[in-house]
Scaffold this motif. Structure first.
Motif: not given
Length: 94
Positions: A41, A61-64, A73-74
């Protein structure tokens, strides 16, 4: 000291339909590095890495996906400089 994690980064620009890739003697790949801090995070260091190495202002944006010792990650490009600080990088149109 670096963590045992490798972070691969899917760095894209939605407005310009571009994807950032790096290249070396093995060919093209996603930008990657080993972070000092490796909590899923905590992502500010990813934005700092991309600003320092590629002169890009980004937003994670996020952990893909999380695999053994690898996180993907994205990341969205918010702003970019006309000249990249890293000559071993290239944008492709998607």
């Amino acid at each position: 000291m670096s963590s045992h994690w490798v972070y691969k980064l899917i760095v894209h620009s939605k407005l310009k339909d571009k994807l950032l890739l790096t290249y070396d003697t093995n060919g093209f790949s996603l930008p990657s590095y080993q972070p000092e801090l490796a909590h899923v995070a905590v992502v500010g260091h990813i934005n700092e890495f991309l600003k320092e190495h590629f002169q890009l202002k980004t937003n994670v944006l996020r952990c893909y996906r999380q695999l053994e010792n690898m996180r993907i990650y994205e990341v969205e490009i918010l702003e970019e400089n006309a000249q990249s600080a890293n000559r071993m990088a290239n944008f492709i149109t998607i």
